[in-house]
Design a protein around this motif. Sequence first.
Motif, short mmCIF file in Angstrom:
data_model
loop_
_atom_site.label_atom_id
_atom_site.label_comp_id
_atom_site.label_asym_id
_atom_site.label_seq_id
_atom_site.Cartn_x
_atom_site.Cartn_y
_atom_site.Cartn_z
N THR A 270 0.84 -1.20 0.00
CA THR A 270 0.00 0.00 0.00
C THR A 270 0.87 1.25 0.00
O THR A 270 0.65 2.20 -0.74
CB THR A 270 -0.89 0.02 1.25
N LYS A 271 1.86 1.21 0.85
CA LYS A 271 2.75 2.34 1.00
C LYS A 271 3.45 2.64 -0.33
O LYS A 271 3.51 3.78 -0.78
CB LYS A 271 3.78 2.00 2.07
N LYS A 272 3.91 1.58 -1.01
CA LYS A 272 4.64 1.80 -2.25
C LYS A 272 3.71 2.19 -3.39
O LYS A 272 4.01 3.09 -4.17
CB LYS A 272 5.42 0.53 -2.61
N VAL A 273 2.60 1.49 -3.49
CA VAL A 273 1.72 1.69 -4.65
C VAL A 273 0.93 2.98 -4.55
O VAL A 273 0.86 3.76 -5.49
CB VAL A 273 0.75 0.50 -4.79
N THR A 274 0.35 3.24 -3.39
CA THR A 274 -0.61 4.34 -3.34
C THR A 274 0.01 5.65 -2.90
O THR A 274 -0.64 6.69 -2.96
CB THR A 274 -1.76 4.02 -2.38
N ASP A 275 1.23 5.61 -2.43
CA ASP A 275 1.88 6.86 -2.10
C ASP A 275 1.11 7.63 -1.02
O ASP A 275 0.82 8.80 -1.16
CB ASP A 275 2.01 7.70 -3.39
N LYS A 276 0.76 6.89 0.02
CA LYS A 276 -0.02 7.53 1.08
C LYS A 276 0.85 7.72 2.31
O LYS A 276 1.83 7.01 2.52
CB LYS A 276 -1.19 6.62 1.50
N THR A 277 0.44 8.65 3.12
CA THR A 277 1.09 8.81 4.40
C THR A 277 0.39 7.85 5.37
O THR A 277 -0.83 7.90 5.50
CB THR A 277 0.93 10.26 4.90
N ILE A 278 1.18 7.02 6.00
CA ILE A 278 0.57 6.04 6.90
C ILE A 278 1.09 6.23 8.31
O ILE A 278 2.30 6.40 8.52
CB ILE A 278 0.87 4.60 6.44
N VAL A 279 0.18 6.27 9.25
CA VAL A 279 0.57 6.29 10.66
C VAL A 279 0.01 5.02 11.29
O VAL A 279 -1.18 4.74 11.18
CB VAL A 279 0.01 7.51 11.41
N LEU A 280 0.88 4.26 11.91
CA LEU A 280 0.51 2.94 12.39
C LEU A 280 0.75 2.85 13.88
O LEU A 280 1.78 3.32 14.38
CB LEU A 280 1.38 1.93 11.66
N ILE A 281 -0.19 2.26 14.58
CA ILE A 281 0.08 1.94 15.98
C ILE A 281 0.41 0.47 16.05
O ILE A 281 -0.25 -0.35 15.43
CB ILE A 281 -1.17 2.21 16.86
N GLU A 282 1.44 0.14 16.78
CA GLU A 282 1.78 -1.27 16.91
C GLU A 282 2.35 -1.49 18.29
O GLU A 282 3.00 -0.62 18.87
CB GLU A 282 2.79 -1.65 15.82
N HIS A 283 2.06 -2.66 18.80
CA HIS A 283 2.58 -2.99 20.11
C HIS A 283 3.97 -3.58 19.98
O HIS A 283 4.88 -3.27 20.75
CB HIS A 283 1.64 -4.00 20.77
N LYS A 284 4.14 -4.42 19.01
CA LYS A 284 5.43 -5.05 18.80
C LYS A 284 6.25 -4.25 17.81
O LYS A 284 5.77 -3.93 16.73
CB LYS A 284 5.23 -6.45 18.24
#
Lengths: 236, 288, 341, 257
Positions: free
Chosen positions: D194-208
Amino acid sequence: MKPVLKLENISSFIGPFHILQGVSLEVRPGEAVVVLGRNGAGKTTTLRSIMGLVKPAAGVLELEDQSLFGLPSHKIARLGLGYVPEDYGIFNLLSVEENLRLAAWRQDNATKERQEYILQLFPDLKAAYRRLASTLSGGQRQMLSIGRALLNENKVILIDEPSKGLAPIVVEKVCKALLEVKKNTNIILVEQNFNLACAVGDRFYILNDGRTVLDGGIASLAKDRELQKRYLGVVA
Amino acid sequence: MDVFVMLLVNGLAEGALIFLMAAGLSVILGLMGIVNFSHGTMFLWGGYVSVWMYTKTGSFSLSLLLAMVVGFLMGLIFERFFIRPVYGKVTAQILITLGLMIVFTELVRVLWGPTPLAAVRPPHLAGTWVMGSIIISKYRVFLIVIGIVVALGIHALITRTRIGMIIRAGVQSPEMVQALGIDIRRYFSLVFAGGAALAAVGGALYVPLVGSVWSGMGISNQVLAFIVVVIGGMGSFIGSAVGSIFLGLTGALVAWYFPPAAGVVSVLLMALVLAFRPTGLFGLAVKS
Amino acid sequence: MKTPAVIKLVTAGAKDRKQFVAGSAVALIAAAFLLMLPGFAGHATISLFSRIFILAVFGMSYDILRGFTGVINLGHAVFFGSGTYLAGILFLRLDPTPGTLLLAVIVTVVYCSAAAFIMGKIAFRGGGVIACAMITLALGEIVRHLAETWRDVTMGADGLTFPIPYMFRDRLLFYYYALLFLILMVIVLRRFVLSPTGRVLLAIRENEQRAIFLGYNTTTYKMISLQVGGISAGLSGVMFALLTRFANTELLTIQQTLNALLVTIVGGTGTLYGAIVGTAFVQLIQHYLLTLRDVHPVFTRWLLFFGSIYILVVLYMPAGIVGAYRQLADLLSSRNKKKIA
Amino acid sequence: MSTPLIQTRQLTISFGAHKAVNNVSIEIEKDIFTTIIGPNGAGKTTLFNLISGLLRPTGGQVLFKGTDITHLSPLQRVALGMGRSFQLTNVFPALTVQENVRLALQAQARIGYRIFADHRKFRQLNEKTGLLLEQVLLQEKKNFLAASLTHGEQRKLELAMVLALDPEVLLLDEPTAGMALEEVPAMFELLDRTKKVTDKTIVLIEHKMDLVTGLSDQVIVLVNGSVLAQGSPPEVAANPAVLAAYLGGGVLSEACA
């Protein structure tokens, strides 16, 4: 040795969602077990299923020789299970004293003694005895919640992520308290804080996707870096 | 000045009656998350059985007592057999209590006929006190006193007793109360029946005030109680007390100065409060 | 816990071809039966069916709110009753001509639209299902109260008798008008339910917060739903005026709202057609109960039975007739599939 | 330097005595993949709730492309181009998978007010729905009810719904929570693509953290409501304070172990 509490293949739904799909664990006398796993693996639902707050759909759930399956929560609690939920479950509209009084279903001498003992264990609570619980800090709430579970002669106490959202210094206090609690009672501890889990637990169970996938002695887990990385979110 | 005193007494007396209904409604809503649409039916039954008892025995206190007992029993039965199967299902609860309202309103018509019955004030409470140009109805003063006594009683119950402690805790989390080994459902029944008994007493007290009892009086007074609960903030006991007085006084004022608006003033008031405070004056978060 | 089959099939839509064919067949048979009914039925039956057609629309209008949007409106009778009153008052004050009827329809639409706007503005101000139910009940009661007090126009509790246009006086002819009205409203409301807007309503019913986070202004959609439901109810009220030539404040009571609520529940909520089935069922039972009057006077209090049925359905058959039927069909078809596999 | 896409200034919210988010000032640049990590209870989801408008802060500001949006409703923020997913699965349970995604696409296409058009006639939407479901590997389940999906599948459905909104920034709250561990890599692959194809800014929450090191450009560590560390994944991983926070503090291990 005969286990105090035994879960075998417990299956639970929340609404239409099948959350627990086969959780098995047992607590043997004098033991503290730790339940580990990633967020959403079903740890909290396991505790809630034991307490009857989520009605399990299938499986075996026994406290000593008594089946808890399908019993209402208050009966389960009276059979000797104490519950310390994730968000402490403290009643804001009640004072600290009332929070304790509410939990004591017998007003005998033993209860009074235990209450003295609890206030000794958590001097913070003694200081805030008459205050409304809504004024307590996170750490104080946690202590009140643990204290409340100690008020009755419980066989097992279920504690859900006691370190969550607490400052390290408070976590330490909680840790000491749990070690003290462990002397008299069995514990099931759900925890993500690895050091706390290692300090308190004797054995561990790992849940993944609503199932028990691994169990063993805590010492073996403490050595196994790969396992820690895989299931516990420890930064490698 | 004398008009003012008179309106004050009238308004407070109305408020006290509404309060008897709204208090139960509000505590039930706060503790159990249930809107009891059959609450007005208890009010109605309270009115009818008290009139029946009064004509049989001539004793006002006996008729109040009977209303209370009947209300309490109805509450117990409703809760046990109709509310319990649908705990946690908001829509089903609304529908079930509406169904109970229909059946028990209709039952009144079967038992006592479809036409209104006359009701009288007991002799010792009838009549008025005259102080100069001020005329005060004894019965209204009696209602105000009852209202105050009940309010103080409930307040003491909630703050001083173990039941009250469990109610206060249960409002926040019935689940946790249960996990502490307390059978919260018993308290649900108790509160539901207690609220019903209060509403029934309200009905029994209302009937002598207006002079008759008819099968439509349950719903119209229930509407007022709902408005109070919305205005006061759902589930807030203090809110229901303040809201009742507020509604009673405004009602009396408008009825005196601008009678045509008497029918709509309560709703206008509600709309106004909601416009500025969508959660009511003493808004508590309502469950689900 | 299983999700009721009702919802499943409604949302899956009619894309299932077999189901579509079966549905059309049922509809055709029903239409043929209803078209020929006057040939062998008496006057009373024809009137009863006209009544069913009109009240079915009222029921469907309620289903739009309760079944599709998840809103419980306890003041819905305001729309229905006002339609009847407006038509009646206009027929009484002006000449009872088709022109007046047209005027009545226009006035009703405008009135219901305005009423829905005001009601929605107050009732949807936060607070959820519970607050909405309480507030709409209060609003409905106020309108009833006003109608009772405003004697000059409504004749208060005595009720209002009025003449209707000549062309509607023939019971047989009116039967067909009512049937036509029902068919038209089914088409219109079905289209609405299947429109993009209708889909958003389902989303609100399922999970309002999520709908907001998809960017839907859910309050506006609920307002639209109330508009459509309100206006449909108003129109069925106008038709009801033509049927009964009489209006009283009963039409504005919570009881009238509950009638609509009951038929949607008995028939099955969120199905649209459930309201038709439910209305037929309830009306036929009511009719039958009232004929038992001579057996025992308790049957004049048929509401007693109405309320009991209502409670029993909510407790034991929450999916209603159409829902139960679909569950059964579902069960059978899945069993067949298992056999094949 | 360009204005950051999302910026918080001294953002704070307290619930009674408890400060869930305390004085958090972060910047999220356009096209940067940011991951917010931290132990449970650190305030990650609360921070998301503040950014997406579900909660109102007790102090501080949220800025979107330099404009203050602190007082905008969630709805208005969605309109500006913020899409979010939820930690606890949050779909329309009694609607089909396809319908769930279609509703999101329909929101984006702004045809919600077409009262008398048939929703099935919008071919383009249906095709797009198909494409998105293919992207998240849910094509085969399109006629299933969302409630009948497994946890992992529901997370994928959530992602498809957020993607359907075509927002400028995707706020993803633990998209892998509740997934079987074996399914997690596929999810992250999906995010990577998604990040590569759509060129979107992504903010992710992750525990690990280890799962997202390869994915993230920037990592923000939240502990007890405050930012503990911020930087590239290797930098953050090497930070002893971060390790300590995860393990529960060095003092504790001495006291208890």
